[in-house]
Design an enzyme around this catalytic site. Sequence first.
Site, PDB file in Angstrom:
ATOM      1  N   ASP A  45     -40.416 -37.728 -26.486  1.00 59.84           N
ATOM      2  CA  ASP A  45     -40.930 -36.659 -25.634  1.00 59.84           C
ATOM      3  C   ASP A  45     -39.910 -35.528 -25.605  1.00 59.84           C
ATOM      4  O   ASP A  45     -38.756 -35.726 -25.213  1.00 59.84           O
ATOM      5  CB  ASP A  45     -41.166 -37.189 -24.218  1.00 59.84           C
ATOM      6  CG  ASP A  45     -41.705 -36.104 -23.295  1.00 59.84           C
ATOM      7  OD1 ASP A  45     -42.881 -35.736 -23.430  1.00 59.84           O
ATOM      8  OD2 ASP A  45     -40.929 -35.598 -22.449  1.00 59.84           O
ATOM      9  N   TYR A  50     -36.429 -27.946 -23.274  1.00 61.54           N
ATOM     10  CA  TYR A  50     -35.321 -28.903 -23.351  1.00 61.54           C
ATOM     11  C   TYR A  50     -34.246 -28.502 -24.353  1.00 61.54           C
ATOM     12  O   TYR A  50     -33.102 -28.943 -24.248  1.00 61.54           O
ATOM     13  CB  TYR A  50     -35.829 -30.299 -23.765  1.00 61.54           C
ATOM     14  CG  TYR A  50     -36.796 -30.950 -22.816  1.00 61.54           C
ATOM     15  CD1 TYR A  50     -37.048 -30.441 -21.544  1.00 61.54           C
ATOM     16  CD2 TYR A  50     -37.480 -32.108 -23.205  1.00 61.54           C
ATOM     17  CE1 TYR A  50     -37.957 -31.045 -20.694  1.00 61.54           C
ATOM     18  CE2 TYR A  50     -38.379 -32.727 -22.357  1.00 61.54           C
ATOM     19  CZ  TYR A  50     -38.622 -32.192 -21.103  1.00 61.54           C
ATOM     20  OH  TYR A  50     -39.512 -32.815 -20.277  1.00 61.54           O
ATOM     21  N   LYS A  75     -43.947 -29.587 -25.349  1.00 61.47           N
ATOM     22  CA  LYS A  75     -44.591 -28.862 -24.254  1.00 61.47           C
ATOM     23  C   LYS A  75     -44.235 -27.379 -24.317  1.00 61.47           C
ATOM     24  O   LYS A  75     -43.134 -27.026 -24.740  1.00 61.47           O
ATOM     25  CB  LYS A  75     -44.116 -29.437 -22.898  1.00 61.47           C
ATOM     26  CG  LYS A  75     -44.419 -30.914 -22.718  1.00 61.47           C
ATOM     27  CD  LYS A  75     -43.934 -31.446 -21.382  1.00 61.47           C
ATOM     28  CE  LYS A  75     -42.504 -31.908 -21.394  1.00 61.47           C
ATOM     29  NZ  LYS A  75     -42.286 -33.107 -22.226  1.00 61.47           N
ATOM     30  N   HIS A 108     -46.444 -27.352 -19.719  1.00 61.65           N
ATOM     31  CA  HIS A 108     -45.346 -27.963 -18.967  1.00 61.65           C
ATOM     32  C   HIS A 108     -45.521 -27.869 -17.452  1.00 61.65           C
ATOM     33  O   HIS A 108     -45.228 -28.828 -16.729  1.00 61.65           O
ATOM     34  CB  HIS A 108     -44.021 -27.299 -19.377  1.00 61.65           C
ATOM     35  CG  HIS A 108     -42.842 -28.199 -19.266  1.00 61.65           C
ATOM     36  ND1 HIS A 108     -41.789 -28.172 -20.157  1.00 61.65           N
ATOM     37  CD2 HIS A 108     -42.538 -29.168 -18.379  1.00 61.65           C
ATOM     38  CE1 HIS A 108     -40.883 -29.072 -19.808  1.00 61.65           C
ATOM     39  NE2 HIS A 108     -41.309 -29.692 -18.723  1.00 61.65           N
TER      40      HIS A 108
END
Length: 285
Positions: A45, A50, A75, A108
Amino acid sequence: MEKTEFTLSNGVTVPAGVFGTYKAADGKSADVIGMAIEAGYRCFDTASFYGTEGYLAEAVERSGIPREEFFITSKLWKDEMGYENAKEAFHRSLERLKTDYLDMYLIHWPLPDPECQDWKELDAETWRALEELYREGKVRAIGLSNFLPHHIENILAHCTVAPMADQLEYHPGYSQEATVRYCQDHGILVQAWSPLGRTRVLEDPMILSLAEKYGVSPAKICLGFALQRGVQPLPKASSPERMRENLDLGSFEMEQEDIWRLATMPQTGWSGEHPDRVRVRYEDM
């Protein structure tokens, strides 16, 4: 009974053991993700926010394992919402991940900020872009993250393809019962981010007593709580030992009485994140 996979509403299967890459040992993410691959993870994921998509691509490439053996979720972030923006964000993610398709792609957050007044229109047009990517075969499944029932209702009112997953903060002490029930009633798989909670959860006296009762770690109690309620946990870890432990899913089963005790804990270990509110900052998480 060991859990090996979850099945989405469109029949696509997701390996049960997922490695979350958020803050995955900052600065050494490719190495940490590589360790996760060696430990047996094939489901990862990530997200544009990120900053780990490139590290994941590097680790997959290093592994020598075919791309098709991995299940990769990414996302789009709050500033990538909107029809055109979402499509562009998707292709940027593909480039960073060095792949020509994703296994799952998610929105997200439902609101770019709590003051956003036109979030319903923004979500609907963002979802329309995801539907087109799905129909074009560029992504195998599409879904949401941090969407609550009123946000999902808006999507369902405008969609031609229903969301297949919703990622939520979920752990003992913050199990978002209303949203989980809503998702499960609508065939939406709930995936748990922060399934282990935080220090206050893992050191809670009841968690510790249940860990002793079942002969497992406090972390396993949290993961078992999610699994027994049909929720897929997305834990992260930086040591091979913890990685392997988190992959061992469904190796024990708690009594229903203990599941209810965990589900009715006082609020504990909440991140402070809520899609409709300004972030709450805690000194002790």
